[in-house]
Design a protein around this motif. Structure first.
Motif, PDB file in Angstrom:
ATOM      1  N   SER A 261       0.826  -1.209   0.000  1.00 45.52           N
ATOM      2  CA  SER A 261       0.000   0.000   0.000  1.00 45.52           C
ATOM      3  C   SER A 261       0.860   1.257   0.000  1.00 45.52           C
ATOM      4  N   MET A 262       1.991   1.232   0.700  1.00 46.55           N
ATOM      5  CA  MET A 262       2.887   2.379   0.752  1.00 46.55           C
ATOM      6  C   MET A 262       3.576   2.597  -0.599  1.00 46.55           C
ATOM      7  N   ILE A 263       4.032   1.512  -1.205  1.00 46.77           N
ATOM      8  CA  ILE A 263       4.679   1.610  -2.515  1.00 46.77           C
ATOM      9  C   ILE A 263       3.682   2.102  -3.556  1.00 46.77           C
ATOM     10  N   ARG A 264       2.489   1.516  -3.522  1.00 45.71           N
ATOM     11  CA  ARG A 264       1.448   1.897  -4.486  1.00 45.71           C
ATOM     12  C   ARG A 264       1.150   3.391  -4.410  1.00 45.71           C
ATOM     13  N   ALA A 265       1.030   3.924  -3.198  1.00 48.59           N
ATOM     14  CA  ALA A 265       0.735   5.342  -3.028  1.00 48.59           C
ATOM     15  C   ALA A 265       1.867   6.209  -3.579  1.00 48.59           C
ATOM     16  N   ALA A 266       3.122   5.787  -3.352  1.00 51.08           N
ATOM     17  CA  ALA A 266       4.266   6.559  -3.841  1.00 51.08           C
ATOM     18  C   ALA A 266       4.337   6.539  -5.365  1.00 51.08           C
ATOM     19  N   VAL A 267       4.040   5.392  -5.972  1.00 50.46           N
ATOM     20  CA  VAL A 267       4.051   5.298  -7.436  1.00 50.46           C
ATOM     21  C   VAL A 267       2.964   6.183  -8.029  1.00 50.46           C
ATOM     22  N   MET A 268       1.766   6.103  -7.480  1.00 52.43           N
ATOM     23  CA  MET A 268       0.663   6.908  -8.006  1.00 52.43           C
ATOM     24  C   MET A 268       0.938   8.402  -7.837  1.00 52.43           C
ATOM     25  N   ARG A 269       1.446   8.778  -6.688  1.00 51.22           N
ATOM     26  CA  ARG A 269       1.749  10.187  -6.437  1.00 51.22           C
ATOM     27  C   ARG A 269       2.823  10.684  -7.404  1.00 51.22           C
ATOM     28  N   SER A 270       3.844   9.864  -7.627  1.00 50.72           N
ATOM     29  CA  SER A 270       4.930  10.249  -8.524  1.00 50.72           C
ATOM     30  C   SER A 270       4.457  10.372  -9.961  1.00 50.72           C
ATOM     31  N   LEU A 271       3.690   9.388 -10.413  1.00 55.09           N
ATOM     32  CA  LEU A 271       3.168   9.438 -11.783  1.00 55.09           C
ATOM     33  C   LEU A 271       2.303  10.668 -11.997  1.00 55.09           C
ATOM     34  N   ASP A 272       1.430  10.944 -11.046  1.00 56.14           N
ATOM     35  CA  ASP A 272       0.552  12.110 -11.181  1.00 56.14           C
ATOM     36  C   ASP A 272       1.371  13.397 -11.252  1.00 56.14           C
ATOM     37  N   PHE A 273       2.386  13.502 -10.395  1.00 58.35           N
ATOM     38  CA  PHE A 273       3.199  14.708 -10.367  1.00 58.35           C
ATOM     39  C   PHE A 273       3.977  14.875 -11.674  1.00 58.35           C
ATOM     40  N   VAL A 274       4.644  13.811 -12.106  1.00 61.99           N
ATOM     41  CA  VAL A 274       5.479  13.906 -13.318  1.00 61.99           C
ATOM     42  C   VAL A 274       4.627  14.209 -14.545  1.00 61.99           C
ATOM     43  N   GLU A 275       3.520  13.499 -14.701  1.00 62.79           N
ATOM     44  CA  GLU A 275       2.659  13.745 -15.864  1.00 62.79           C
ATOM     45  C   GLU A 275       2.105  15.167 -15.843  1.00 62.79           C
ATOM     46  N   SER A 276       1.728  15.632 -14.666  1.00 62.57           N
ATOM     47  CA  SER A 276       1.170  16.984 -14.551  1.00 62.57           C
ATOM     48  C   SER A 276       2.196  18.043 -14.897  1.00 62.57           C
ATOM     49  N   GLU A 277       3.422  17.901 -14.376  1.00 61.45           N
ATOM     50  CA  GLU A 277       4.438  18.932 -14.610  1.00 61.45           C
ATOM     51  C   GLU A 277       4.948  18.922 -16.044  1.00 61.45           C
ATOM     52  N   LEU A 278       5.054  17.739 -16.648  1.00 64.32           N
ATOM     53  CA  LEU A 278       5.484  17.690 -18.045  1.00 64.32           C
ATOM     54  C   LEU A 278       4.434  18.278 -18.977  1.00 64.32           C
ATOM     55  N   SER A 279       3.177  18.277 -18.530  1.00 65.38           N
ATOM     56  CA  SER A 279       2.085  18.793 -19.355  1.00 65.38           C
ATOM     57  C   SER A 279       1.761  20.246 -19.049  1.00 65.38           C
ATOM     58  N   ALA A 280       2.446  20.832 -18.067  1.00 60.04           N
ATOM     59  CA  ALA A 280       2.060  22.160 -17.584  1.00 60.04           C
ATOM     60  C   ALA A 280       2.464  23.288 -18.513  1.00 60.04           C
ATOM     61  N   VAL A 281       3.435  23.011 -19.392  1.00 58.16           N
ATOM     62  CA  VAL A 281       3.972  24.093 -20.240  1.00 58.16           C
ATOM     63  C   VAL A 281       3.347  24.020 -21.633  1.00 58.16           C
TER      64      VAL A 281
END
Length: 281
Positions: A261-281
């Motif tokens: 559950s801890m790993i899953r949360a970290a993966v999801m949080r990381s994916l959301d952050f990276v995808e969001s920031e790469l798409s922000a510009v």
């Protein structure tokens, strides 16, 4: 969003590969970086047999994932590295990946590395697999201590089959926080085949590995700049959450795997952050 994004199986150290693949797919991942890194996960040379490659390819297909890169580190300056890396390139090709990430070795063995590459570059071309040397995260005296070292190696080799895996977190820790990768990474992009996204939180007690965007590295600036520059180099989210670095010492593995559950949360949080920031510009 130009960059393909993968998630390293290093996050799931202690769990079987099918579990890791299903978790990555369930978190919304589309691609995976299979990790065979000494000190990060347990493995032996049988991992690189054709039979195991076929098993990994089936597992990838069953999970609906692809693979762009394999982290399969050796000291590429040693005599045995030639056969080791040939096995790793063959493995990568068999699972559909075209990048093998490995270590160059110490600066004192630069000539040995160049001799090994004379044998490895024709094999890389035949397998259609790029050898991507990664800058280290700890130790001293490495051939790739700085981006200038990385650029010099690639230029001196002069082959499209030898490139760099720029590990953003490793720059921060190897330099003992003297180099901030958000101010450093652009100088090496011309020589990069792949980037590792790894974040650490710096405290007086040492370093702890975190989800991307939750640590002390300015990933918002890095990812948005990558997008502005139109970079197409694949990025791999690497979350070695089981590793510990108290007192900024060399990393060591905690005795027990982390809860899924801890790993899953970290993966999801990381994916959301990276995808969001790469798409922000």
């Amino acid at each position: 969003m130009a960059q393909p994004i993968s998630v390293s199986t290093a996050a799931f150290d202690g769990y079987d590969l099918p579990v890791a693949l299903d978790e990555i797919a369930g978190a919304g991942g589309k691609a995976v970086e299979i990790a065979y890194i000494k000190g990060y996960v347990s493995f032996d040379e049988t991992a690189f047999t054709p039979a195991n490659a076929a098993a990994v390819a089936r597992a990838l297909s069953q999970s609906g994932l692809s693979s762009m890169a394999v982290s399969a580190h050796v000291n590429a300056s040693l005599p045995e590295a030639v056969e080791q890396l040939k096995r790793r390139m063959d493995f990568a090709r068999r699972i559909g990946a075209n990048i093998v990430i490995t270590n160059a070795g110490p600066a004192s063995l630069r000539d040995n590395l160049k001799q090994n590459l004379d044998q490895l570059i024709p094999e890389a071309a035949a397998q259609n697999v790029v050898i991507a040397f990664e800058n280290p995260g700890h130790g001293s005296g490495d051939l790739l201590s700085t981006v200038a070292d990385a650029a010099d190696l690639v230029q001196s080799v002069g082959s499209p089959w030898v490139r760099i895996n720029y590990d953003i977190g490793n720059i921060f820790t190897y330099s003992r926080e003297q180099i901030h990768p958000e101010d450093d990474f652009e100088a090496v992009l011309a020589y990069v085949a792949h980037l590792h996204l790894k974040d650490v939180h710096s405290t007086p007690e040492g370093w702890t590995f975190t989800s991307i965007g939750d640590g002390s590295i300015n990933y918002k600036k890095i990812l948005r700049r990558l997008s502005q520059l139109g970079s197409t180099a694949p990025v791999g989210i690497e979350l070695p959450l089981r590793l510990k670095r108290p007192g900024r010492q060399d990393p060591f593995r905690a005795p027990d795997p982390l809860p899924l559950s801890m790993i899953r949360a970290a993966v999801m949080r990381s994916l959301d952050f990276v995808e969001s920031e790469l798409s922000a510009v």
